[in-house]
Enzyme design. Structure first.
Site, PDB file in Angstrom:
ATOM      1  N   GLU A 261       0.803  -1.232   0.000  1.00 39.10           N
ATOM      2  CA  GLU A 261       0.000   0.000   0.000  1.00 39.10           C
ATOM      3  C   GLU A 261       0.835   1.280   0.000  1.00 39.10           C
ATOM      4  O   GLU A 261       0.833   2.032   0.972  1.00 39.10           O
ATOM      5  CB  GLU A 261      -1.005  -0.043   1.162  1.00 39.10           C
ATOM      6  CG  GLU A 261      -1.907  -1.265   1.013  1.00 39.10           C
ATOM      7  CD  GLU A 261      -3.121  -1.307   1.953  1.00 39.10           C
ATOM      8  OE1 GLU A 261      -3.208  -0.475   2.866  1.00 39.10           O
ATOM      9  OE2 GLU A 261      -3.966  -2.192   1.746  1.00 39.10           O
ATOM     10  N   GLU A 366      -4.389  -9.030  -1.118  1.00 42.71           N
ATOM     11  CA  GLU A 366      -4.887  -8.853   0.257  1.00 42.71           C
ATOM     12  C   GLU A 366      -6.380  -8.584   0.282  1.00 42.71           C
ATOM     13  O   GLU A 366      -6.885  -7.784  -0.501  1.00 42.71           O
ATOM     14  CB  GLU A 366      -4.148  -7.700   0.961  1.00 42.71           C
ATOM     15  CG  GLU A 366      -4.375  -7.717   2.476  1.00 42.71           C
ATOM     16  CD  GLU A 366      -3.697  -6.553   3.195  1.00 42.71           C
ATOM     17  OE1 GLU A 366      -2.479  -6.375   3.044  1.00 42.71           O
ATOM     18  OE2 GLU A 366      -4.423  -5.821   3.901  1.00 42.71           O
TER      19      GLU A 366
END
Ligand code: NAG
Ligand code: NAG
Ligand code: NAG
Ligand code: NAG
Ligand code: NAG
Ligand code: NAG
Length: 523
Positions: A261, A366
């Site tokens: 991220e 994820e």
């Protein structure tokens, strides 16, 4: 507050539920328990766990159907004969084998510190039972394991592998106790149970604080200097050192991502480990540092996946990075997370990226339930969350994604441990006090795909005779058998008929709130 109320209601539910309900009559049945949500969990212990077995298909002319539902079925198996003629009942789903799409890589979950702590909190026999559920031939066919490089929020402390300030040569690079004593032994055991070589995938959350603009693992910060500079070079070398250290334990990685991220550490004062990159910085870091470092290492065939962040950043992120030939030549795929998926249609993010860059694959790295502030933490027995999983996996698969990786392989009943209390749900919830673990409805959601869509399976077209609330996705496996997954999120049963021109008709019905995997041989 939420999680305190939760623990109390969980305790009450355990006391109130007296009888065990046996739901299916497969090779071993689900020991179902209700905790007051809309469906049940299956309880497993050191000596018993339900299993679907090897799930082989009947010879040509027969089909197998696996059903899970809010009403309590868990991979309930039935067999039938393919018919020569149509029954004419319900929506017809026609398999279109000449429409060919992507090939499957695999499915799996993540060996976080928290997952390892929870698995190891069970007795040795229950640990084996849990690992077998995911990785053995009788398990649900996991072949991918994402391994965080050093700490993330699902750790009990903050650390990296090179915390000595100014260690540009990485002379003091050392794996942590979490790796050596917990994650590595568990990965080795998972590999030993697995009938195939596991695809390990590495992602880093933060660089060491001394390499970063903000001097901390958390918050808003990125690497000091510029791509090509000494911090960027050292950070690329850190990945190589990680691969070298794990290789000493006979664990080699299929792929690594450019970092978890990157938008988190860029935009906000992030509360846990993060490292900000803009797409431009990521492009240049891959082209100048990570790509060349990996090429020159002992692991030049390790795949590099970019993004590792929410898919709403696509296709912009991919355009910036992949349009550059210097970066693009080192890259194999684009990794996506599921958070905020509802905000952007899959076609304009995943679909658009695939059509622009068909030579790069899309991979889910994820996802977890219970992350949203409106629906936080563990919910034992939530079928609503099983539907969230199945819907997202199917939407991804129908938009060129080649695999889907769940977040923590196991958590405790609070949804942790997590050092910033970012508690979420997991398909396996461990109760160490009772030496049991619960397989959540989401476990079965994943199983409907992971158990059946073997590596190399190719998605093919499906055409519906009329508008339907069913969601579906079909695949031809490497042995030419066909697998069709059907999700009914509606509150009513839906009649349907499958037509595979190669073999005939299968007439069936999807109960309200159910997930079905159908499989049949074509030769
Ligand atoms: C389940 O049990 C019933 C009745 O005993 C039997 O007819 C059926 O074949 C069984 N199904 C499987 C998959 O074993
Ligand atoms: C494990 O669960 C099975 C099925 O519920 C039960 O029969 C058995 O006694 C349990 N074993 C232990 C060690 O608790
Ligand atoms: C199937 O359809 C064919 C032609 O439409 C017909 O001749 C045959 O009798 C049907 N078979 C069955 C079992 O209904
Ligand atoms: C770092 O490594 C050097 C040489 O390998 C060693 O002498 C030193 O003690 C290490 N320092 C720390 C903090 O581990
Ligand atoms: C290393 O792991 C592979 C499976 O990934 C296994 O086949 C091989 O035997 C292992 N080698 C050693 C030395 O343990
Ligand atoms: C960032 O958040 C931390 C707490 O999470 C706080 O201590 C710090 O002051 C914040 N920094 C900025 C620049 O807002």
């Amino acid at each position: 507050m939420m999680s305190v109320c939760w623990s109390i209601s969980v305790l009450l539910a355990v006391v109130v539920i007296a009888a065990e309900v046996i739901l299916t009559n497969g090779s071993s049945k689900c020991v179902a328990r209700s905790f007051g949500h809309d469906s049940v969990v299956c309880e497993c212990n050191s000596t018993y766990c339900d299993s679907v077995g090897s799930a082989s298909l009947p010879p040509l002319g027969g089909f197998t159907s696996y059903l899970s539902s809010r009403a309590g079925s868990r991979l309930e198996v039935t067999q039938g004969q393919v018919q020569a003629n149509s029954s004419g009942a319900g929506v017809r789903l026609t398999i279109v084998p000449q429409q060919k799409y992507q090939r499957i890589r695999g499915f799996g979950g993540s060996m976080t510190d928290a997952a390892a702590i929870n698995i190891l909190s069970l007795s040795a026999a229950a640990q084996d039972q849990l690992l077998r559920q995911y990785f053995s031939g009788e398990g649900i066919g996991y072949s991918v394991v994402r391994v965080p490089m050093a700490s993330c929020d699902f750790s009990t402390r903050l650390y990296t592998y090179a915390d000595r300030p100014g260690d540009y040569g990485l002379d003091n690079f050392t794996l942590a106790a979490e790796d050596v004593n917990m994650k590595i032994p568990l990965l080795q055991r998972a590999q030993a149970l697995s009938p195939r070589r596991l695809d390990l995938l590495a992602s880093a959350w933060s660089a060491p604080a001394w390499m970063k603009t903000n001097g901390a693992l958390t918050g808003k910060g990125s690497l000091k200097g510029r791509p090509g500079g000494k911090e960027h070079k050292t950070w690329a070398q850190y990945y190589v050192r990680f691969l070298e250290e794990y290789a000493k334990y006979n664990l080699t990685f299929w792929a690594l991502t450019t970092g978890n991220e990157p938008s988190a550490g860029r935009l906000t004062n992030y509360s846990f480990q993060a490292l900000g990159f803009t797409p431009e910085e990521q492009r240049d870091w891959v082209a100048l540092d990570l790509g060349p470092a990996l090429q020159a290492s002992s692991f030049p065939r390790t795949h590099i996946l970019i993004l590792d962040d929410n898919r709403l950043l696509l296709p912009h992120w991919a355009k910036v990075v992949l349009n550059d030939v210097h970066a693009g030549k080192y890259i194999h795929g684009v990794a996506v997370h599921w958070y905020l998926d509802a905000l952007i249609p899959a076609e304009i993010s995943l679909g658009a990226t695939h059509h622009l860059y068909p030579e790069y694959y899309l991979f889910g790295t994820e996802a977890c339930a219970g992350w949203s502030p409106l629906d936080r933490g563990v919910k034992l027995g939530s079928w609503a969350r099983a539907e969230q999983y199945a819907h997202d996996i199917m939407e991804d698969l129908n938009h060129y994604v080649v695999g889907w990786t769940d977040w923590n392989l196991a958590l405790d009943h609070t949804g942790g441990p997590n050092w910033v209390k970012n508690f979420v749900d997991s398909p396996v919830i461990v109760d160490a006090k009772r030496d049991v673990f619960y397989k959540q409805p989401t476990f079965y959601s994943l199983a409907h795909f992971s158990k059946f869509l073997l590596e190399g399976s190719q998605r093919v077209g499906v055409s519906a005779s009329e508008e339907t609330r069913l969601e579906y996705s079909a695949f031809i496996r490497p042995d030419n058998s066909v697998v069709l997954v059907i999700l009914n999120r509606s509150p009513s049963e839906i009649q349907f008929e499958v037509w595979d021109p190669a073999v005939g008709y299968i007439s069936s019905a999807a109960p309200a709130h159910s997930l079905i995997t159908l499989g049949w041989n074509t030769s």
